[in-house]
Design an enzyme around this catalytic site. Structure first.
Site, short mmCIF file in Angstrom:
data_model
loop_
_atom_site.label_atom_id
_atom_site.label_comp_id
_atom_site.label_asym_id
_atom_site.label_seq_id
_atom_site.Cartn_x
_atom_site.Cartn_y
_atom_site.Cartn_z
N ASP A 230 3.51 -4.21 0.79
CA ASP A 230 3.43 -5.63 0.45
C ASP A 230 3.81 -5.76 -1.03
OD1 ASP A 230 2.40 -8.29 1.52
OD2 ASP A 230 1.02 -8.03 -0.14
N SER A 231 2.84 -5.84 -1.93
CA SER A 231 3.18 -5.89 -3.36
C SER A 231 3.76 -4.56 -3.84
CB SER A 231 1.92 -6.22 -4.19
OG SER A 231 1.04 -5.12 -4.18
N LEU B 103 0.90 1.84 -2.93
CA LEU B 103 1.72 3.06 -2.91
C LEU B 103 2.02 3.56 -4.31
CD1 LEU B 103 4.07 2.31 0.08
CD2 LEU B 103 2.52 4.25 -0.15
P1 IMP Z 1 0.18 -3.67 -1.34
O1 IMP Z 1 -0.61 -2.78 -2.22
O2 IMP Z 1 0.18 -5.09 -1.83
O3 IMP Z 1 1.58 -3.16 -1.08
O4 IMP Z 1 -0.60 -3.79 0.01
C1 IMP Z 1 -0.53 -2.86 0.99
C2 IMP Z 1 -1.77 -2.91 1.82
O5 IMP Z 1 -2.19 -4.25 2.06
C3 IMP Z 1 -1.49 -2.32 3.19
O6 IMP Z 1 -1.91 -0.98 3.21
C4 IMP Z 1 -2.33 -3.14 4.10
O7 IMP Z 1 -3.59 -2.55 4.24
C5 IMP Z 1 -2.54 -4.45 3.40
N1 IMP Z 1 -1.65 -5.47 3.98
C6 IMP Z 1 -0.51 -5.97 3.46
N2 IMP Z 1 0.04 -6.89 4.27
C7 IMP Z 1 -0.79 -6.97 5.34
C8 IMP Z 1 -0.76 -7.75 6.55
O8 IMP Z 1 0.14 -8.54 6.82
N3 IMP Z 1 -1.78 -7.54 7.41
C9 IMP Z 1 -2.80 -6.67 7.16
N4 IMP Z 1 -2.86 -5.93 6.07
C10 IMP Z 1 -1.87 -6.07 5.15
#
Ligand code: IMP
Ligand code: MG
Length: 180
Positions: free
Chosen positions: A102-103, A107
């Site tokens: 997502d963001s 990772l």
């Molecule tokens: P990031 O750190 O913003 O890239 O978020 C990644 C984490 O957010 C993923 O491992 C998911 O657990 C959660 N996440 C992001 N998008 C979704 C979604 O659409 N549904 C459920 N969990 C999400």
């Protein structure tokens, strides 16, 4: 009260094909190497378990659990590790298994942290990618499929701990009930 409608995005057959293709690429690329899969709990548990069954190379499997303090729908900038890996990864090839990028912050945090243990390589395998939501530079080395900016559940992925058990992938939309 508003309820959620689940709209199907990917069927079991579509998911199986995506996972099989990823497993084939990984089996080819890491043939003859010492590969450790690091699965991010909880969301990637079903993806990991299907992926390993299709691999044609030996691997070791480990898990991390990350906590990010945000609302149900968004990762906050602050990420902590609440369960670390147990297998030594020095000089090994590491492939992180993630459900959704997502963001990109989750990772980025994990890659930086694992790098401290001096693995031979660190790459990322993600089932889904919401590229339009990226806040930091992050690219999956192995990607299932891109998705729009929608909220995903099912196949291990939750909304406030619900819906993880579903074998297919859905996106959530609210059902608005007009006030009486
Ligand atoms: P990031 O750190 O913003 O890239 O978020 C990644 C984490 O957010 C993923 O491992 C998911 O657990 C959660 N996440 C992001 N998008 C979704 C979604 O659409 N549904 C459920 N969990 C999400
Ligand atoms: Mg997750």
């Amino acid at each position: 009260m508003d309820k959620n409608r689940l709209n199907r995005l990917l069927s079991s057959e579509e998911i199986a094909l995506i996972v099989k293709n990823l497993a084939d690429q990984i089996s080819e690329d890491y043939c003859g190497r010492e590969l450790v899969l690091v699965c991010i709990l909880k969301g990637a548990f079903m993806f990991l378990s299907d992926l390993v069954r299709h691999l044609r190379i030996p691997v070791q499997v480990d898990f991390v659990r990350l906590a990010s303090y945000g609302s149900g729908m968004k990762t906050s900038g602050k990420i902590e590790i609440t369960k670390d890996i147990e297998i030594p990864i020095e000089k090994k090839d590491v492939l992180i298994i993630e459900d959704i990028i997502d963001s990109g912050r989750t990772l980025q945090f994990l890659k930086d942290r694992l790098a401290l243990q001096n693995p031979r390589s660190i790459k990322v395998c993600a089932l889904l990618d919401k590229k339009s939501r990226r806040e930091v530079e992050m690219e999956a080395d192995y990607l299932g499929t891109d998705v729009e900016d929608i909220f995903i559940v099912g196949y291990g992925i939750d909304f406030n701990e619900n819906y993880r058990h579903l074998p297919e992938i859905y996106y959530v939309t609210p059902i608005h009930h007009p006030k009486e």
